[in-house]
Write an enzyme that holds these catalytic residues in place. Structure first.
Site, PDB file in Angstrom:
ATOM      1  N   HIS A 113       0.248   3.966  13.721  1.00 25.17           N
ATOM      2  CA  HIS A 113      -0.654   3.889  12.573  1.00 25.17           C
ATOM      3  C   HIS A 113      -2.051   4.387  12.941  1.00 25.17           C
ATOM      4  O   HIS A 113      -3.047   3.716  12.765  1.00 25.17           O
ATOM      5  CB  HIS A 113      -0.698   2.449  12.035  1.00 25.17           C
ATOM      6  CG  HIS A 113      -1.191   2.335  10.615  1.00 25.17           C
ATOM      7  ND1 HIS A 113      -2.512   2.154  10.309  1.00 25.17           N
ATOM      8  CD2 HIS A 113      -0.526   2.360   9.432  1.00 25.17           C
ATOM      9  CE1 HIS A 113      -2.661   2.066   8.994  1.00 25.17           C
ATOM     10  NE2 HIS A 113      -1.452   2.193   8.436  1.00 25.17           N
TER      11      HIS A 113
ATOM     12  N   HIS B   8       0.842  -1.191   0.000  1.00 20.57           N
ATOM     13  CA  HIS B   8       0.000   0.000   0.000  1.00 20.57           C
ATOM     14  C   HIS B   8       0.886   1.254   0.000  1.00 20.57           C
ATOM     15  O   HIS B   8       1.963   1.271   0.614  1.00 20.57           O
ATOM     16  CB  HIS B   8      -0.936   0.008   1.210  1.00 20.57           C
ATOM     17  CG  HIS B   8      -2.204  -0.764   0.973  1.00 20.57           C
ATOM     18  ND1 HIS B   8      -2.892  -1.418   1.974  1.00 20.57           N
ATOM     19  CD2 HIS B   8      -2.928  -0.983  -0.166  1.00 20.57           C
ATOM     20  CE1 HIS B   8      -3.972  -2.005   1.471  1.00 20.57           C
ATOM     21  NE2 HIS B   8      -4.006  -1.754   0.179  1.00 20.57           N
TER      22      HIS B   8
ATOM     23  N   ASP C  25       0.032  -3.645   8.687  1.00 19.36           N
ATOM     24  CA  ASP C  25      -1.404  -3.419   8.836  1.00 19.36           C
ATOM     25  C   ASP C  25      -2.122  -4.757   8.955  1.00 19.36           C
ATOM     26  O   ASP C  25      -1.831  -5.699   8.199  1.00 19.36           O
ATOM     27  CB  ASP C  25      -1.949  -2.659   7.630  1.00 19.36           C
ATOM     28  CG  ASP C  25      -1.435  -1.235   7.564  1.00 19.36           C
ATOM     29  OD1 ASP C  25      -0.627  -0.854   8.432  1.00 19.36           O
ATOM     30  OD2 ASP C  25      -1.839  -0.508   6.639  1.00 19.36           O
TER      31      ASP C  25
ATOM     32  N   ASP D 136       0.968   4.128   1.416  1.00 22.18           N
ATOM     33  CA  ASP D 136       1.424   4.816   2.625  1.00 22.18           C
ATOM     34  C   ASP D 136       2.560   4.069   3.315  1.00 22.18           C
ATOM     35  O   ASP D 136       3.096   4.544   4.315  1.00 22.18           O
ATOM     36  CB  ASP D 136       0.270   5.054   3.601  1.00 22.18           C
ATOM     37  CG  ASP D 136      -0.457   3.780   4.019  1.00 22.18           C
ATOM     38  OD1 ASP D 136      -0.652   2.906   3.166  1.00 22.18           O
ATOM     39  OD2 ASP D 136      -0.840   3.673   5.203  1.00 22.18           O
ATOM     40  N   HIS D 137       2.963   2.938   2.733  1.00 24.65           N
ATOM     41  CA  HIS D 137       4.080   2.179   3.277  1.00 24.65           C
ATOM     42  C   HIS D 137       5.276   2.084   2.314  1.00 24.65           C
ATOM     43  O   HIS D 137       6.349   1.653   2.734  1.00 24.65           O
ATOM     44  CB  HIS D 137       3.626   0.771   3.663  1.00 24.65           C
ATOM     45  CG  HIS D 137       2.643   0.760   4.796  1.00 24.65           C
ATOM     46  ND1 HIS D 137       2.975   0.407   6.084  1.00 24.65           N
ATOM     47  CD2 HIS D 137       1.326   1.096   4.838  1.00 24.65           C
ATOM     48  CE1 HIS D 137       1.911   0.520   6.867  1.00 24.65           C
ATOM     49  NE2 HIS D 137       0.889   0.928   6.126  1.00 24.65           N
TER      50      HIS D 137
ATOM     51  N   HIS E  56      -4.978  -8.674   5.831  1.00 17.48           N
ATOM     52  CA  HIS E  56      -5.107  -7.352   5.222  1.00 17.48           C
ATOM     53  C   HIS E  56      -5.527  -7.556   3.763  1.00 17.48           C
ATOM     54  O   HIS E  56      -5.293  -8.639   3.207  1.00 17.48           O
ATOM     55  CB  HIS E  56      -3.764  -6.615   5.318  1.00 17.48           C
ATOM     56  CG  HIS E  56      -3.853  -5.135   5.159  1.00 17.48           C
ATOM     57  ND1 HIS E  56      -4.628  -4.342   5.965  1.00 17.48           N
ATOM     58  CD2 HIS E  56      -3.247  -4.287   4.280  1.00 17.48           C
ATOM     59  CE1 HIS E  56      -4.504  -3.073   5.595  1.00 17.48           C
ATOM     60  NE2 HIS E  56      -3.680  -3.020   4.570  1.00 17.48           N
TER      61      HIS E  56
END
Length: 304
Positions: free
Chosen positions: A269, A65, A211, A67-68, A140
């Site tokens: 997070h 993802h 996550d 944001d990572h 996830h």
């Protein structure tokens, strides 16, 4: 060692929290620094911290993802522009190699250092003289992993006084005995280093989650961990919403730590909906289940 949180937000950056990245400074054990995830803006956060880009020798990506991982191409190219030549290893799920190669190729970028990209599956990633690192699958929407970092036990202290009393003189021989070696002396006497060592010092164990919604793997990944880092994207009242997107609530993070027998929980997070003043309320939800919980903010440092 210490953990420095470079970004502690979820999904999108906010004024108070950048997106995810955690630096593990290995001072006191070995040289270097390991990075866990590299969200957009991570290199800007690094410039505001004590982390040195040239000291980073391993990057562990939990999942793909944005944001990572959106900060990764920039960090790699800046590393080249700064003339760093040491090898860097990136671990991540299938697809991380294509992501790196495509972004570098389409942007006309190149690297001046050896880059080793390892696409992982669940299981042991490596086991060297200092650490064993194992990846565990999480729950996830994309393939996502958590990392268990186990420091090997350290040999006990060498009983120098006893060695002297037994007629063994100090010098290079002491170093070999301290490492537990068996040494044959000039007179034919065999000396076993382990006979002169005190009890070993137990190594530390860290569990760094990507996550995830509540998952059976949590209890094994964080079993008896000294430090457990877990997402707490939303408050307990929004648990259903968190789970529907593959995330955990404050209460679920704390429950996972309790069930795993972890000693210390650090939650991170956090959704961008929360302001700094919301932190105590969210932390209280965790501590009601697992009292030894702390909350990470950008640039928080936890030493251990």
């Amino acid at each position: 060692m210490e953990l420095l949180f470079l970004g502690t937000g979820a999904g999108t950056p906010s004024r108070q929290r950048n997106v995810t990245s955690i630096a593990l400074n290995l001072q006191g054990v070995r040289g270097g620094c390991w990075l866990f995830d590299c969200g957009e803006g991570t290199q800007h956060q690094i410039m505001r911290s004590q982390v040195k880009t040239g000291k980073i020798d391993k990057i562990f990506i939990t999942h793909l993802h944005g944001d990572h991982i959106f900060g990764l191409p920039g960090l790699l190219t800046s590393r080249s522009m700064n003339g760093i030549s040491e090898t860097l290893t990136v671990y991540g799920p299938a697809g991380i190699k294509a992501f790196i190669e495509t972004t570098l190729s389409l942007s006309g970028s190149w690297l001046t250092f050896p880059l080793d990209v390892v696409e992982i599956e669940a299981g042991e990633l490596f086991n060297d003289e200092h650490f064993r690192v194992t990846a565990y699958p999480l729950t996830h929407p994309l393939a996502c992993y958590g990392y268990r970092i186990e420091e090997h036990d350290k040999p006990g202290a060498l009983d120098a006084a006893r060695l002297l009393a037994d007629g063994i003189k100090p010098g290079a021989l002491f170093q070999r005995l301290k490492s537990g070696q068996t040494v044959t002396m000039e007179n034919g006497r065999v000396v076993k280093g382990k006979d002169y060592l005190g009890p070993p010092t137990k190594g530390l164990t860290l569990a760094i989650f990507g996550d995830t919604s509540p998952t059976p793997a949590a209890s094994e990944l964080a079993a008896n961990a000294d430090i457990m880092v877990h997402e707490a994207t939303l408050e307990a009242a929004l648990e259903e919403k968190a789970n529907g997107r593959g995330h955990s609530s404050t209460v679920q993070a704390a429950t996972a730590a309790k069930q795993a027998g972890a000693k210390r929980l650090i939650v991170t997070h956090l959704s961008s909906r929360y302001l700094r003043e919301d932190g105590e309320r969210l932390l209280a939800e965790c501590r009601a289940i697992f009292p030894n919980t702390e909350m990470a903010y950008d640039f928080s440092v936890f030493r251990f």
